[in-house]
Design a protein around this motif. Structure first.
Motif, PDB file in Angstrom:
ATOM      1  N   ALA A  42       0.836  -1.198   0.000  1.00 34.12           N
ATOM      2  CA  ALA A  42       0.000   0.000   0.000  1.00 34.12           C
ATOM      3  C   ALA A  42       0.873   1.252   0.000  1.00 34.12           C
ATOM      4  O   ALA A  42       1.994   1.224   0.496  1.00 34.12           O
ATOM      5  CB  ALA A  42      -0.899   0.002   1.231  1.00 34.12           C
ATOM      6  N   PRO A  43       0.374   2.343  -0.543  1.00 34.13           N
ATOM      7  CA  PRO A  43       1.160   3.574  -0.497  1.00 34.13           C
ATOM      8  C   PRO A  43       1.471   4.000   0.935  1.00 34.13           C
ATOM      9  O   PRO A  43       0.648   3.862   1.830  1.00 34.13           O
ATOM     10  CB  PRO A  43       0.239   4.593  -1.174  1.00 34.13           C
ATOM     11  N   VAL A  44       2.660   4.535   1.124  1.00 33.32           N
ATOM     12  CA  VAL A  44       3.104   4.987   2.436  1.00 33.32           C
ATOM     13  C   VAL A  44       3.627   6.405   2.268  1.00 33.32           C
ATOM     14  O   VAL A  44       4.371   6.694   1.343  1.00 33.32           O
ATOM     15  CB  VAL A  44       4.234   4.081   2.974  1.00 33.32           C
ATOM     16  N   SER A  45       3.224   7.298   3.168  1.00 32.34           N
ATOM     17  CA  SER A  45       3.687   8.682   3.066  1.00 32.34           C
ATOM     18  C   SER A  45       4.908   8.922   3.930  1.00 32.34           C
ATOM     19  O   SER A  45       5.428  10.027   3.978  1.00 32.34           O
ATOM     20  CB  SER A  45       2.580   9.646   3.473  1.00 32.34           C
ATOM     21  N   GLU A  46       5.349   7.888   4.644  1.00 33.78           N
ATOM     22  CA  GLU A  46       6.513   8.000   5.515  1.00 33.78           C
ATOM     23  C   GLU A  46       7.581   7.017   5.050  1.00 33.78           C
ATOM     24  O   GLU A  46       7.263   5.994   4.438  1.00 33.78           O
ATOM     25  CB  GLU A  46       6.150   7.641   6.950  1.00 33.78           C
ATOM     26  N   PRO A  47       8.805   7.266   5.398  1.00 31.68           N
ATOM     27  CA  PRO A  47       9.825   6.232   5.174  1.00 31.68           C
ATOM     28  C   PRO A  47       9.490   4.974   5.977  1.00 31.68           C
ATOM     29  O   PRO A  47       8.836   5.056   7.022  1.00 31.68           O
ATOM     30  CB  PRO A  47      11.112   6.879   5.684  1.00 31.68           C
ATOM     31  N   ILE A  48       9.935   3.863   5.501  1.00 27.38           N
ATOM     32  CA  ILE A  48       9.675   2.595   6.186  1.00 27.38           C
ATOM     33  C   ILE A  48      10.972   1.810   6.298  1.00 27.38           C
ATOM     34  O   ILE A  48      11.930   2.044   5.557  1.00 27.38           O
ATOM     35  CB  ILE A  48       8.620   1.738   5.442  1.00 27.38           C
ATOM     36  N   ARG A  49      10.989   0.851   7.225  1.00 26.92           N
ATOM     37  CA  ARG A  49      12.106  -0.068   7.290  1.00 26.92           C
ATOM     38  C   ARG A  49      11.619  -1.411   7.836  1.00 26.92           C
ATOM     39  O   ARG A  49      10.457  -1.575   8.165  1.00 26.92           O
ATOM     40  CB  ARG A  49      13.241   0.498   8.133  1.00 26.92           C
ATOM     41  N   ASN A  50      12.541  -2.338   7.928  1.00 27.33           N
ATOM     42  CA  ASN A  50      12.225  -3.697   8.376  1.00 27.33           C
ATOM     43  C   ASN A  50      11.123  -4.326   7.512  1.00 27.33           C
ATOM     44  O   ASN A  50      10.177  -4.925   8.033  1.00 27.33           O
ATOM     45  CB  ASN A  50      11.825  -3.736   9.845  1.00 27.33           C
ATOM     46  N   MET A  51      11.249  -4.150   6.215  1.00 27.97           N
ATOM     47  CA  MET A  51      10.297  -4.752   5.290  1.00 27.97           C
ATOM     48  C   MET A  51      10.474  -6.265   5.252  1.00 27.97           C
ATOM     49  O   MET A  51      11.593  -6.766   5.066  1.00 27.97           O
ATOM     50  CB  MET A  51      10.521  -4.163   3.893  1.00 27.97           C
ATOM     51  N   PHE A  76       2.874  -8.033   3.185  1.00 28.98           N
ATOM     52  CA  PHE A  76       3.969  -7.078   3.337  1.00 28.98           C
ATOM     53  C   PHE A  76       3.913  -6.529   4.765  1.00 28.98           C
ATOM     54  O   PHE A  76       2.891  -5.978   5.178  1.00 28.98           O
ATOM     55  CB  PHE A  76       3.828  -5.894   2.375  1.00 28.98           C
ATOM     56  N   VAL A  77       4.982  -6.669   5.517  1.00 31.23           N
ATOM     57  CA  VAL A  77       5.067  -6.126   6.870  1.00 31.23           C
ATOM     58  C   VAL A  77       6.228  -5.135   6.902  1.00 31.23           C
ATOM     59  O   VAL A  77       7.306  -5.419   6.381  1.00 31.23           O
ATOM     60  CB  VAL A  77       5.304  -7.245   7.904  1.00 31.23           C
ATOM     61  N   SER A  78       5.994  -3.974   7.495  1.00 29.96           N
ATOM     62  CA  SER A  78       7.073  -2.989   7.600  1.00 29.96           C
ATOM     63  C   SER A  78       6.796  -2.070   8.776  1.00 29.96           C
ATOM     64  O   SER A  78       5.728  -2.118   9.384  1.00 29.96           O
ATOM     65  CB  SER A  78       7.213  -2.172   6.308  1.00 29.96           C
ATOM     66  N   ARG A  79       7.748  -1.209   9.073  1.00 31.43           N
ATOM     67  CA  ARG A  79       7.600  -0.270  10.174  1.00 31.43           C
ATOM     68  C   ARG A  79       7.803   1.142   9.649  1.00 31.43           C
ATOM     69  O   ARG A  79       8.832   1.424   9.015  1.00 31.43           O
ATOM     70  CB  ARG A  79       8.632  -0.560  11.263  1.00 31.43           C
ATOM     71  N   THR A  80       6.818   2.015   9.863  1.00 29.87           N
ATOM     72  CA  THR A  80       6.999   3.416   9.485  1.00 29.87           C
ATOM     73  C   THR A  80       7.877   4.078  10.530  1.00 29.87           C
ATOM     74  O   THR A  80       7.846   3.732  11.705  1.00 29.87           O
ATOM     75  CB  THR A  80       5.650   4.143   9.399  1.00 29.87           C
ATOM     76  N   VAL A  81       8.657   5.062  10.080  1.00 26.64           N
ATOM     77  CA  VAL A  81       9.648   5.613  11.000  1.00 26.64           C
ATOM     78  C   VAL A  81       9.576   7.131  11.085  1.00 26.64           C
ATOM     79  O   VAL A  81      10.544   7.778  11.463  1.00 26.64           O
ATOM     80  CB  VAL A  81      11.072   5.174  10.608  1.00 26.64           C
ATOM     81  N   GLY A  82       8.440   7.711  10.777  1.00 25.90           N
ATOM     82  CA  GLY A  82       8.307   9.150  10.958  1.00 25.90           C
ATOM     83  C   GLY A  82       7.652   9.791   9.755  1.00 25.90           C
ATOM     84  O   GLY A  82       7.261   9.126   8.802  1.00 25.90           O
ATOM     85  N   ASP A  83       7.516  11.113   9.814  1.00 27.36           N
ATOM     86  CA  ASP A  83       6.887  11.829   8.713  1.00 27.36           C
ATOM     87  C   ASP A  83       7.810  11.858   7.512  1.00 27.36           C
ATOM     88  O   ASP A  83       9.026  11.915   7.640  1.00 27.36           O
ATOM     89  CB  ASP A  83       6.552  13.261   9.131  1.00 27.36           C
ATOM     90  N   HIS A  84       7.190  11.852   6.367  1.00 23.00           N
ATOM     91  CA  HIS A  84       7.929  11.945   5.119  1.00 23.00           C
ATOM     92  C   HIS A  84       8.273  13.404   4.891  1.00 23.00           C
ATOM     93  O   HIS A  84       7.406  14.241   4.719  1.00 23.00           O
ATOM     94  CB  HIS A  84       7.054  11.401   3.984  1.00 23.00           C
ATOM     95  N   VAL A  85       9.546  13.711   4.965  1.00 24.25           N
ATOM     96  CA  VAL A  85       9.952  15.112   4.830  1.00 24.25           C
ATOM     97  C   VAL A  85      10.826  15.267   3.602  1.00 24.25           C
ATOM     98  O   VAL A  85      11.424  14.317   3.111  1.00 24.25           O
ATOM     99  CB  VAL A  85      10.736  15.595   6.067  1.00 24.25           C
TER     100      VAL A  85
END
Lengths: 147, 151
Positions: free
Chosen positions: B28-37, B142-151
């Motif tokens: 799905a679209p994510v507006s924040e950076p992600i990690r641990n995909m 798909f599993v991931s962790r968002t890590v804050g606002d997309h700047v």
């Protein structure tokens, strides 16, 4: 960040009997899954127990209910605990990020639930001629909200 | 810190050589950076015969229609890894893990063509190809962790 979660399943196996038990449903992804087999110092005879860990699979009845039968799933590991007079064994560890398993609507059949959920299942078989009571302990860490 | 996310995509593939023996699915679209995909392929106990499924994970690329829409076709992208799941009677495989920080992918204006969207956004795509002579169904998680606002 999420909290650690512990699920304890107590099971009594008749001589030669086998069963499948599973961790509690989770609505969040989780990681650091560890599974222990313990009998708490009350063995009556040397153990002879087969175990196997499965991911996935489905139920013939309502998912995750104690009266339902779990079947299939993909084997992750298996082994046997024999000869000791006490069980206190860690049988499985997995540090990967695992998807949650709570999103199976109640009442779904195995055919439906196969499309959702991620159960962590432990198969146990008592190979002795005497009954065996033990605890299976599933420990994991939830890692955030399910969004 | 952001939350963990789970995206589930169900798929049904026709037998090899059929009308749809290959499909591309995406997070799905994510507006924040992600990690641990982490990406799983699961069949959930439905499969009764041995499988032969090819998979490939791609980053980037674009769509011939509206980005991220189910009816659009994803094309191109940079391959990250590929493999085959064969011989087993059930799918329950981690096919991809990536602990690096990945950019958000929501900043693609709707309606952009593949030529435009290929320059923006960061879709994470799984291509599946059924090599068997019988249909297969399942899902990609798909599993991931968002890590804050997309700047």
């Amino acid at each position: 960040m999420g909290a650690f979660q512990e699920t304890v399943r107590t099971v009594t196996l008749a001589a030669g009997a086998a069963t499948r038990i599973w961790a509690a449903p989770l609505s969040e992804p989780f990681k650091d899954m560890t599974i222990w087999l313990l009998n708490g110092g009350v063995p009556t005879a040397a153990g002879n127990l087969d175990w196997e860990v499965f991911y996935g699979g489905g139920w013939t009845g309502e998912p995750f209910k104690s009266g339902s039968t779990h079947l299939k799933g993909k084997s992750q590991a298996s082994g046997a605990i024999a000869g000791g007079t006490e069980l206190c064994d860690m049988v499985w560890e997995d540090g990967t990020l695992l998807p949650p398993n709570q999103n199976i609507p109640a009442g779904r059949s195995v055919s439906d639930s196969a499309l959702q959920g991620f159960p962590v299942v432990l198969y146990l078989k008592n190979n002795k001629a005497v009954p065996l009571t033990l605890n299976a302990v599933f420990v994991c860490r939830t890692v955030g909200d399910h969004v | 810190m952001g939350a963990f996310r789970v995206t589930v995509r169900e798929f049904e593939l026709t037998a090899s050589g059929g009308a749809q023996d290959t499909i591309r699915l995406w997070d799905a679209p994510v507006s924040e950076p992600i990690r641990n995909m982490t990406i799983w392929v699961l069949s959930g106990g439905l499969v009764t015969a041995a499988l032969d499924l090819d998979w490939e994970v791609l980053y980037g690329g674009g769509w011939t229609g509206e980005p991220f829409k189910e009816g659009s076709t994803h094309v191109r992208g940079k391959s990250q890894g590929s493999g085959s799941i064969a011989g087993g009677a059930e799918l329950c495989d981690v096919i991809w893990e990536d602990a690096t920080l990945l950019p958000g992918n929501k900043n693609i204006p709707f309606g952009r063509s593949v030529q435009d969207s290929a320059l923006k956004g960061f879709p994470i795509v799984v291509e599946l190809t059924n090599q068997k002579a019988s249909p297969v169904s399942g899902r990609v998680v798909f599993v991931s962790r968002t890590v804050g606002d997309h700047v």
